[in-house]
Motif scaffolding. Structure first.
Motif, PDB file in Angstrom:
ATOM      1  N   MET A   1      65.445  52.798  43.112  1.00 33.16           N
ATOM      2  CA  MET A   1      64.218  52.569  42.357  1.00 33.16           C
ATOM      3  C   MET A   1      63.261  51.790  42.521  1.00 33.16           C
ATOM      4  SD  MET A   1      62.874  53.386  39.003  1.00 33.16           S
ATOM      5  CE  MET A   1      61.701  52.723  37.987  1.00 33.16           C
ATOM      6  N   SER A   2      61.986  51.938  43.110  1.00 37.33           N
ATOM      7  CA  SER A   2      60.953  51.255  43.414  1.00 37.33           C
ATOM      8  C   SER A   2      60.489  50.358  42.632  1.00 37.33           C
ATOM      9  CB  SER A   2      59.807  52.257  44.106  1.00 37.33           C
ATOM     10  OG  SER A   2      60.073  53.539  44.583  1.00 37.33           O
ATOM     11  N   LYS A   3      59.980  49.065  43.334  1.00 37.89           N
ATOM     12  CA  LYS A   3      59.487  48.211  42.368  1.00 37.89           C
ATOM     13  C   LYS A   3      58.145  48.737  41.696  1.00 37.89           C
ATOM     14  CE  LYS A   3      56.675  45.689  45.983  1.00 37.89           C
ATOM     15  NZ  LYS A   3      55.336  45.424  45.171  1.00 37.89           N
ATOM     16  N   LYS A   4      57.651  47.911  40.712  1.00 38.23           N
ATOM     17  CA  LYS A   4      56.461  48.252  39.966  1.00 38.23           C
ATOM     18  C   LYS A   4      55.424  47.991  40.857  1.00 38.23           C
ATOM     19  CE  LYS A   4      56.338  47.243  34.901  1.00 38.23           C
ATOM     20  NZ  LYS A   4      55.624  46.605  34.095  1.00 38.23           N
ATOM     21  N   PRO A   5      54.413  48.907  41.022  1.00 38.02           N
ATOM     22  CA  PRO A   5      53.248  48.692  41.736  1.00 38.02           C
ATOM     23  C   PRO A   5      52.529  47.445  41.716  1.00 38.02           C
ATOM     24  CG  PRO A   5      53.323  51.040  40.783  1.00 38.02           C
ATOM     25  CD  PRO A   5      54.133  50.115  40.067  1.00 38.02           C
ATOM     26  N   SER A   6      51.864  46.882  42.531  1.00 42.32           N
ATOM     27  CA  SER A   6      51.268  45.635  42.030  1.00 42.32           C
ATOM     28  C   SER A   6      49.794  45.924  42.628  1.00 42.32           C
ATOM     29  CB  SER A   6      51.770  44.317  42.839  1.00 42.32           C
ATOM     30  OG  SER A   6      51.681  44.297  44.083  1.00 42.32           O
ATOM     31  N   VAL A   7      48.953  45.816  41.437  1.00 39.54           N
ATOM     32  CA  VAL A   7      47.503  46.210  41.775  1.00 39.54           C
ATOM     33  C   VAL A   7      46.490  44.783  41.641  1.00 39.54           C
ATOM     34  CG1 VAL A   7      45.789  47.529  40.905  1.00 39.54           C
ATOM     35  CG2 VAL A   7      47.712  48.407  41.109  1.00 39.54           C
ATOM     36  N   VAL A   8      45.626  44.604  42.668  1.00 39.80           N
ATOM     37  CA  VAL A   8      44.847  43.451  42.278  1.00 39.80           C
ATOM     38  C   VAL A   8      43.528  43.886  42.231  1.00 39.80           C
ATOM     39  CG1 VAL A   8      43.914  41.341  43.327  1.00 39.80           C
ATOM     40  CG2 VAL A   8      46.439  41.699  43.307  1.00 39.80           C
ATOM     41  N   ILE A   9      42.625  43.473  41.317  1.00 39.27           N
ATOM     42  CA  ILE A   9      41.441  43.958  41.068  1.00 39.27           C
ATOM     43  C   ILE A   9      40.566  42.701  41.541  1.00 39.27           C
ATOM     44  CG2 ILE A   9      39.537  44.769  39.559  1.00 39.27           C
ATOM     45  CD1 ILE A   9      41.897  45.581  37.631  1.00 39.27           C
ATOM     46  N   ALA A  10      39.958  42.785  42.877  1.00 42.21           N
ATOM     47  CA  ALA A  10      38.988  41.923  43.319  1.00 42.21           C
ATOM     48  C   ALA A  10      37.400  42.156  43.067  1.00 42.21           C
ATOM     49  CB  ALA A  10      39.345  41.662  44.840  1.00 42.21           C
ATOM     50  N   TYR A  11      36.778  41.263  42.196  1.00 44.03           N
ATOM     51  CA  TYR A  11      35.457  41.890  41.667  1.00 44.03           C
ATOM     52  C   TYR A  11      34.533  40.591  41.527  1.00 44.03           C
ATOM     53  CZ  TYR A  11      36.520  40.157  37.057  1.00 44.03           C
ATOM     54  OH  TYR A  11      36.918  39.422  35.894  1.00 44.03           O
ATOM     55  N   TYR A  12      33.314  41.147  41.273  1.00 41.14           N
ATOM     56  CA  TYR A  12      32.388  39.998  40.994  1.00 41.14           C
ATOM     57  C   TYR A  12      31.582  40.557  39.751  1.00 41.14           C
ATOM     58  CZ  TYR A  12      27.888  37.473  40.869  1.00 41.14           C
ATOM     59  OH  TYR A  12      27.059  36.613  40.455  1.00 41.14           O
ATOM     60  N   SER A  13      31.023  39.830  38.924  1.00 46.02           N
ATOM     61  CA  SER A  13      30.222  40.247  37.748  1.00 46.02           C
ATOM     62  C   SER A  13      29.227  39.236  37.609  1.00 46.02           C
ATOM     63  CB  SER A  13      30.973  40.707  36.643  1.00 46.02           C
ATOM     64  OG  SER A  13      30.179  41.180  35.609  1.00 46.02           O
ATOM     65  N   GLY A  14      27.815  39.518  37.699  1.00 47.12           N
ATOM     66  CA  GLY A  14      26.953  38.360  37.493  1.00 47.12           C
ATOM     67  C   GLY A  14      26.874  38.038  35.871  1.00 47.12           C
ATOM     68  N   PHE A  15      26.609  39.184  34.988  1.00 42.21           N
ATOM     69  CA  PHE A  15      26.365  39.046  33.634  1.00 42.21           C
ATOM     70  C   PHE A  15      27.215  39.600  32.857  1.00 42.21           C
ATOM     71  CE2 PHE A  15      22.417  39.122  36.628  1.00 42.21           C
ATOM     72  CZ  PHE A  15      22.093  37.894  36.208  1.00 42.21           C
ATOM     73  N   GLY A  16      28.468  40.036  33.187  1.00 41.59           N
ATOM     74  CA  GLY A  16      29.556  40.596  32.358  1.00 41.59           C
ATOM     75  C   GLY A  16      29.861  41.966  32.453  1.00 41.59           C
ATOM     76  N   HIS A  17      28.703  43.011  32.874  1.00 44.08           N
ATOM     77  CA  HIS A  17      28.992  44.214  32.677  1.00 44.08           C
ATOM     78  C   HIS A  17      30.019  44.686  33.603  1.00 44.08           C
ATOM     79  CE1 HIS A  17      24.386  43.721  31.980  1.00 44.08           C
ATOM     80  NE2 HIS A  17      24.921  44.051  30.888  1.00 44.08           N
ATOM     81  N   THR A  18      30.221  44.440  34.750  1.00 44.08           N
ATOM     82  CA  THR A  18      31.256  44.963  35.782  1.00 44.08           C
ATOM     83  C   THR A  18      32.514  44.227  35.279  1.00 44.08           C
ATOM     84  OG1 THR A  18      29.558  44.818  37.685  1.00 44.08           O
ATOM     85  CG2 THR A  18      31.549  45.258  38.169  1.00 44.08           C
TER      86      THR A  18
END
Ligand SMILES: Cc1cc2nc3c(=O)[nH]c(=O)nc-3n(C[C@H](O)[C@H](O)[C@H](O)COP(=O)(O)O)c2cc1C
Length: 199
Positions: A1-18
């Motif tokens: 059984m493979s391990k759970k996929p690890s996903v990192v979300i690397a992001y920037y948001s100036g005013f909260g929309h992103t």
């Protein structure tokens, strides 16, 4: 059984929309069985760099500012150059999302830039995987992928609206991207395990 996929979300948001989109990508990936971390790149810590280095998949996110990713995202991207030199992120999966005020607003440049950044790191790009919505008279702005992008998830939020004004369709599109990334990552991990490969 493979391990759970690890996903990192690397992001920037100036005013909260992103940021709203980042959390939608997170929801989609969690629902599809991934372990997910959100990393705001303008305040990244050593521990968050470690999360990125250990991730199976990295999803890049930024508003579109002046026809590209925001300056603070570019600062982050340039600070990955030592990892580029050592191919530290080779064979991770990659994907991206952006938000802009205009319906078009040159979002394609931002998504294409993310795909190039992933390619520079020898990562494997996961596209949005949706037909365009809202492209016949029978369709509407409530459709998934209503803006008709293919490289990643795109959103358009009128400049005067707060973060709560991000369109439900764009949020659902970002959730779809998170789910797709998690599923593809699981397939890759299972394939590597079946073939006895480490990466
Ligand atoms: C410096 C700056 C440049 C911008 N450039 C663009 C642009 O090129 N195209 C566009 O459609 N919107 C542009 N916008 C609008 C933002 O993309 C939009 O307000 C977005 O929702 C901001 O996301 P955020 O709240 O995550 O920062 C710009 C906004 C700023 C502040």
């Amino acid at each position: 059984m493979s391990k759970k996929p690890s996903v990192v979300i690397a992001y920037y948001s100036g005013f909260g929309h992103t940021d709203v989109l980042a959390r939608a990508v997170e929801r989609g990936a969690v629902e599809a069985g991934a372990e997910v971390s959100l990393v705001p790149v303008d305040s990244i810590s050593d521990e968050q760099w470690r999360l990125l280095d250990e991730a199976d998949a990295i999803v890049f996110g930024s508003p579109t500012y002046m026809g590209s990713a925001a300056g603070k995202f570019h600062v982050f991207a340039e600070s990955t150059s030592k990892r580029w030199a050592s191919a530290a992120w080779r064979d991770k999966l990659g994907a991206g999302f952006t938000n802009a005020a205009c319906k078009a607003g040159d979002k394609h440049s931002t998504l294409a830039y993310f795909a190039t950044l992933a390619a520079q790191h020898q990562m494997n790009w996961v596209n949005l995987g949706l037909h365009p919505g809202w492209h016949t008279s029978a369709e509407s702005e409530n459709d998934l992928n209503r803006l008709g992008y293919f490289n990643g998830a795109a959103a358009s939020t009128p400049a005067d609206l707060p973060a709560e004004g991000v369109s439900k369709a764009d949020i659902a599109t970002a959730e779809h991207l998170g789910e797709r990334v998690a599923r593809h990552t699981a397939v890759v991990l299972a394939g590597r395990a079946a073939l006895g490969l480490t990466a």
